[in-house]
Write a protein that holds these residues in place. Sequence first.
Motif, PDB file in Angstrom:
ATOM      1  N   THR A  91       0.823  -1.220   0.000  1.00 36.41           N
ATOM      2  CA  THR A  91       0.000   0.000   0.000  1.00 36.41           C
ATOM      3  C   THR A  91       0.850   1.260   0.000  1.00 36.41           C
ATOM      4  O   THR A  91       0.324   2.356  -0.147  1.00 36.41           O
ATOM      5  CB  THR A  91      -0.928   0.039   1.235  1.00 36.41           C
ATOM      6  OG1 THR A  91      -0.127  -0.220   2.394  1.00 36.41           O
ATOM      7  CG2 THR A  91      -2.014  -1.007   1.141  1.00 36.41           C
ATOM      8  N   ASP A  92       2.176   1.110   0.196  1.00 39.29           N
ATOM      9  CA  ASP A  92       3.053   2.283   0.116  1.00 39.29           C
ATOM     10  C   ASP A  92       3.028   2.825  -1.311  1.00 39.29           C
ATOM     11  O   ASP A  92       2.768   2.089  -2.264  1.00 39.29           O
ATOM     12  CB  ASP A  92       4.495   1.912   0.491  1.00 39.29           C
ATOM     13  CG  ASP A  92       4.631   1.550   1.967  1.00 39.29           C
ATOM     14  OD1 ASP A  92       3.675   1.811   2.723  1.00 39.29           O
ATOM     15  OD2 ASP A  92       5.672   0.990   2.350  1.00 39.29           O
ATOM     16  N   THR A  93       3.322   4.113  -1.436  1.00 38.07           N
ATOM     17  CA  THR A  93       3.330   4.677  -2.783  1.00 38.07           C
ATOM     18  C   THR A  93       4.721   5.140  -3.200  1.00 38.07           C
ATOM     19  O   THR A  93       4.920   5.542  -4.340  1.00 38.07           O
ATOM     20  CB  THR A  93       2.353   5.859  -2.894  1.00 38.07           C
ATOM     21  OG1 THR A  93       2.620   6.750  -1.820  1.00 38.07           O
ATOM     22  CG2 THR A  93       0.907   5.374  -2.826  1.00 38.07           C
ATOM     23  N   SER A  94       5.674   5.097  -2.252  1.00 36.21           N
ATOM     24  CA  SER A  94       7.042   5.430  -2.671  1.00 36.21           C
ATOM     25  C   SER A  94       8.015   4.433  -2.072  1.00 36.21           C
ATOM     26  O   SER A  94       7.737   3.782  -1.059  1.00 36.21           O
ATOM     27  CB  SER A  94       7.400   6.861  -2.262  1.00 36.21           C
ATOM     28  OG  SER A  94       7.914   6.863  -0.958  1.00 36.21           O
ATOM     29  N   LEU A  95       9.152   4.290  -2.737  1.00 34.82           N
ATOM     30  CA  LEU A  95      10.126   3.277  -2.334  1.00 34.82           C
ATOM     31  C   LEU A  95      11.145   3.811  -1.345  1.00 34.82           C
ATOM     32  O   LEU A  95      11.817   3.040  -0.665  1.00 34.82           O
ATOM     33  CB  LEU A  95      10.871   2.755  -3.576  1.00 34.82           C
ATOM     34  CG  LEU A  95      10.013   2.100  -4.652  1.00 34.82           C
ATOM     35  CD1 LEU A  95      10.846   1.834  -5.900  1.00 34.82           C
ATOM     36  CD2 LEU A  95       9.409   0.800  -4.142  1.00 34.82           C
TER      37      LEU A  95
END
Lengths: 84, 226
Positions: free
Chosen positions: B36-40
Amino acid sequence: MRFLAHVDVRLRHGIADPEGATILRALPALGFTSVASVESGRSFRVELDAADLEAARSMAASLADRLLANPVIEESVIEVEPLG
Amino acid sequence: MSASIGVIVFPGTNCEHDAVGAVDALGGEGRLIFHTDTSLGQLDGLILPGGFAHGDYLRPGAIARFSPIMEAVRTFAEAGGPVVGICNGFQVLCEAHLLPGALQKNRGLTFLCQPSELEVVSTSSVLTSSATVGQRLSVPINHFSGSYTCDLDTLSQLESQDRIMLRYVDNPNGSIDSIAGISNEAGNVVGLMPHPERAVSSLLGSEDGAVLLRSFLGAAAAATVG
């Protein structure tokens, strides 16, 4: 308006179908000795709201292409009917 | 400097800790990243590990492909960042069209969980750069849908562009051309059905996966993306 889309997903011609082949091999054990071929697939019934039949068809085709089928190995046949 | 490796966790992923453990054991630093994260964040490389993302419903990888994190994965991959999909991760990369082709149910509909003998075919990928062509590796497989397939144009392209990384010696699952792993055109995105993270110690029965993951960590440490 509400519509019912029947989406039939099958393997493209020439793609191996291990499920169909296994079912075909199992049928003689049940006495079905005259079955020539079995192709496996999957069918979906999708209820959706759209302005008209054409819009419903186009939505069904799009969701079949983007999710229900993997166009690399599968193709889908779609029929849409109004739900009364 | 050790390579910082993100390991993506989808609901149903089950090899993420093995992947982090293998990365750490080989001198990298692994950390989990949730779907569900949107950045690494700051990363040198990415692993999409094995398991059954979203229960493998519909097709393996079909739902995982639409996870919020996949946009960042695509951006990272397209910028040249090293990405490896192992088993279910390979299926996700194919469904996401980051790799060509598809993984079908195994020939004979058998779930396979056994050591597999692989042959290194190409060393022009981030996963095989430290190996040698023709090298034999024993790496376990553990899958039901691992039979690689693609159309003949794609197959000849994979061959002519040296993108078939690994082949099975005895093709246990019926893959086209015995393919066990492929790369994208640039060689930075790779997918394979065998589990190199389960073959990094003699305690596990084989250390042959280490050469693959060392190649990957080396490529990640040298990468400038992320």
